[in-house]
Design a protein around this motif. Structure first.
Motif, PDB file in Angstrom:
ATOM      1  N   LYS A 235       0.823  -1.206   0.000  1.00  0.00           N
ATOM      2  CA  LYS A 235       0.000   0.000   0.000  1.00  0.00           C
ATOM      3  C   LYS A 235       0.863   1.264   0.000  1.00  0.00           C
ATOM      4  CE  LYS A 235      -4.105  -1.786   2.395  1.00  0.00           C
ATOM      5  NZ  LYS A 235      -4.912  -1.656   3.635  1.00  0.00           N
ATOM      6  N   GLN A 236       1.871   1.281   0.862  1.00  0.00           N
ATOM      7  CA  GLN A 236       2.719   2.463   0.953  1.00  0.00           C
ATOM      8  C   GLN A 236       3.501   2.698  -0.338  1.00  0.00           C
ATOM      9  OE1 GLN A 236       4.348   3.208   5.317  1.00  0.00           O
ATOM     10  NE2 GLN A 236       4.562   1.047   4.814  1.00  0.00           N
ATOM     11  N   TYR A 237       3.998   1.604  -0.935  1.00  0.00           N
ATOM     12  CA  TYR A 237       4.774   1.772  -2.162  1.00  0.00           C
ATOM     13  C   TYR A 237       3.873   2.277  -3.297  1.00  0.00           C
ATOM     14  CZ  TYR A 237       8.364   1.184  -5.635  1.00  0.00           C
ATOM     15  OH  TYR A 237       9.293   1.438  -6.612  1.00  0.00           O
ATOM     16  N   ALA A 238       2.685   1.719  -3.417  1.00  0.00           N
ATOM     17  CA  ALA A 238       1.771   2.170  -4.474  1.00  0.00           C
ATOM     18  C   ALA A 238       1.449   3.642  -4.323  1.00  0.00           C
ATOM     19  CB  ALA A 238       0.493   1.331  -4.450  1.00  0.00           C
ATOM     20  N   ASP A 239       1.248   4.090  -3.092  1.00  0.00           N
ATOM     21  CA  ASP A 239       0.942   5.494  -2.847  1.00  0.00           C
ATOM     22  C   ASP A 239       2.117   6.394  -3.231  1.00  0.00           C
ATOM     23  OD1 ASP A 239      -0.784   7.610  -1.583  1.00  0.00           O
ATOM     24  OD2 ASP A 239       0.941   7.752  -0.239  1.00  0.00           O
ATOM     25  N   ARG A 240       3.330   6.016  -2.832  1.00  0.00           N
ATOM     26  CA  ARG A 240       4.503   6.825  -3.160  1.00  0.00           C
ATOM     27  C   ARG A 240       4.772   6.814  -4.663  1.00  0.00           C
ATOM     28  NH1 ARG A 240       9.694   6.744  -1.778  1.00  0.00           N
ATOM     29  NH2 ARG A 240       9.570   8.951  -2.297  1.00  0.00           N
ATOM     30  N   ALA A 241       4.563   5.677  -5.306  1.00  0.00           N
ATOM     31  CA  ALA A 241       4.795   5.600  -6.750  1.00  0.00           C
ATOM     32  C   ALA A 241       3.837   6.521  -7.496  1.00  0.00           C
ATOM     33  CB  ALA A 241       4.644   4.163  -7.231  1.00  0.00           C
ATOM     34  N   ALA A 242       2.571   6.513  -7.102  1.00  0.00           N
ATOM     35  CA  ALA A 242       1.591   7.381  -7.762  1.00  0.00           C
ATOM     36  C   ALA A 242       1.956   8.843  -7.575  1.00  0.00           C
ATOM     37  CB  ALA A 242       0.199   7.099  -7.209  1.00  0.00           C
ATOM     38  N   LYS A 243       2.387   9.199  -6.367  1.00  0.00           N
ATOM     39  CA  LYS A 243       2.773  10.582  -6.111  1.00  0.00           C
ATOM     40  C   LYS A 243       4.003  10.990  -6.925  1.00  0.00           C
ATOM     41  CE  LYS A 243       0.885  11.435  -1.492  1.00  0.00           C
ATOM     42  NZ  LYS A 243      -0.156  10.409  -1.519  1.00  0.00           N
ATOM     43  N   ALA A 244       4.818   9.987  -7.321  1.00  0.00           N
ATOM     44  CA  ALA A 244       6.006  10.276  -8.132  1.00  0.00           C
ATOM     45  C   ALA A 244       5.696  10.277  -9.625  1.00  0.00           C
ATOM     46  CB  ALA A 244       7.095   9.247  -7.831  1.00  0.00           C
ATOM     47  N   GLY A 245       4.422  10.093  -9.968  1.00  0.00           N
ATOM     48  CA  GLY A 245       4.029  10.136 -11.374  1.00  0.00           C
ATOM     49  C   GLY A 245       4.055   8.802 -12.081  1.00  0.00           C
ATOM     50  N   VAL A 246       4.171   7.711 -11.319  1.00  0.00           N
ATOM     51  CA  VAL A 246       4.241   6.375 -11.911  1.00  0.00           C
ATOM     52  C   VAL A 246       2.834   5.821 -12.093  1.00  0.00           C
ATOM     53  CG1 VAL A 246       5.126   4.023 -11.589  1.00  0.00           C
ATOM     54  CG2 VAL A 246       6.465   5.988 -10.785  1.00  0.00           C
ATOM     55  N   SER A 247       2.591   5.152 -13.203  1.00  0.00           N
ATOM     56  CA  SER A 247       1.337   4.437 -13.410  1.00  0.00           C
ATOM     57  C   SER A 247       1.410   3.127 -12.631  1.00  0.00           C
ATOM     58  CB  SER A 247       1.126   4.155 -14.897  1.00  0.00           C
ATOM     59  OG  SER A 247      -0.025   3.348 -15.094  1.00  0.00           O
TER      60      SER A 247
END
Length: 315
Positions: A262-274
């Motif tokens: 969950k935490q990684y998905a949230d950080r990835a989205a905030k970094a502009g990652v799909s």
């Protein structure tokens, strides 16, 4: 919702997959099987783990090719008909202290059979004999090996510690001129935080039949060596995620690593990652291995295969 929150939402997709009642019964029976196996297993711990992982069956529509060259050791798993220049690099789990390419051949064949894309599953140096950065170095060497072999569309896939290693490897390849960027990453129950900030690590409502907090702490101590547990080489959660390829993360609700995903998905989205996060209700750690017993495992691998095929076609 602010504009920034809206953009993060568009880049990320979270899906909760419900568990049918009949599948709950099969899951309960499987947990009893796990308990029996680990209660009676004796001998070398690595051999026991490999025997457990080898329960994921080898499909009949692949061929195996041993690899031991250019610092890369493992197995190529080939489908009967493969599209040219496409390959998957698979990084196995085992807490960085267990696991082997040989044991994972069956599981990786399940992915190859579904995608029709060959996969290279490698052995990387295990702790405590080898600590960081040995495993990331080996994974990077393997990715460059595939490029040297003529593969120009590559995805990286991994489970558990190998899922974390997948994300470390993808981040390490961003902006590097050694070859084409990976087209995607797929991770099953990835271990992304060796500093243990996720609440699910100690949540008493989670009953993980395969992975304990104390065990993970021991593995972390062995692999980090002189590095900090929050070093991005150990914990990709804390790295620079900008520029990563599209990601699929699959995780169960009944496992210690739930919040890692969950935490990684949230950080990835905030970094502009799909990024797509698929959370499977009631499932245990890396349940995808149990294709012989659970429809949910087969469904999850079908979903992963569709994601990979789409990513390769776009790439």
């Amino acid at each position: 919702m602010s504009e920034t929150q809206l953009q993060d939402h568009r880049r990320s997709k979270t899906e909760i997959i419900k568990l049918p009642s009949e599948e709950r019964q099969r899951e309960a029976a499987l947990r009893e099987r796990f308990a029996s196996f680990w209660a009676t297993a004796t001998g070398d711990r690595r051999a026991v783990y490999d025997a457990f992982i080898s329960g994921s069956p080898l499909t009949s529509d692949v061929t195996l090719e041993a690899v031991d060259e250019a610092g890369v050791r493992g197995f190529f798993i080939h489908p009967q008909q493969a599209e040219p220049k496409r390959a998957i690099l698979y990084l196995h789990g085992g807490g960085y202290v267990l696991g082997s390419a040989k044991a994972y051949r069956g599981f990786v064949s399940q992915i190859v059979s579904r995608t029709k894309i060959p996969a290279l599953v490698i052995d990387y140096p295990l702790a405590p004999e080898a600590s960081l950065p040995a495993a990331p170095d080996a994974a990077r060497t393997a990715s460059l090996f595939l490029i040297a072999k003529g593969f120009d569309r590559i995805a990286i896939v991994g489970d558990s510690a190998g899922g974390g290693l997948t994300l470390v490897t993808l981040a390490g390849l961003i902006g590097k001129p050694a070859g084409p960027a990976p087209v995607a990453g797929v991770v099953f129950s990835p271990w992304v935080d060796l500093s243990f900030t996720g609440a699910s690590m100690t949540d008493p409502d989670i009953v993980d039949p395969l992975l304990g907090h104390d065990y993970l702490q021991d593995c972390a101590r062995k692999v980090v060596g002189a590095h900090s547990p929050s070093d991005p080489l150990a914990s990709p959660l804390f790295g620079d995620l900008k520029g990563l390829p599209p990601l699929l993360i699959q995780v169960g609700t009944d496992e210690r690593l739930l919040d890692d995903s969950k935490q990684y998905a949230d950080r990835a989205a905030k970094a502009g990652v799909s990024v797509e996060l698929q959370i499977f209700e009631g499932m245990h750690h890396v349940f995808q291995l149990d294709v012989a017993h659970l429809e949910t495992s087969r469904n999850a691998l079908d979903r992963a295969a569709r994601f990979l095929r789409d990513a390769f076609d776009r790439g």
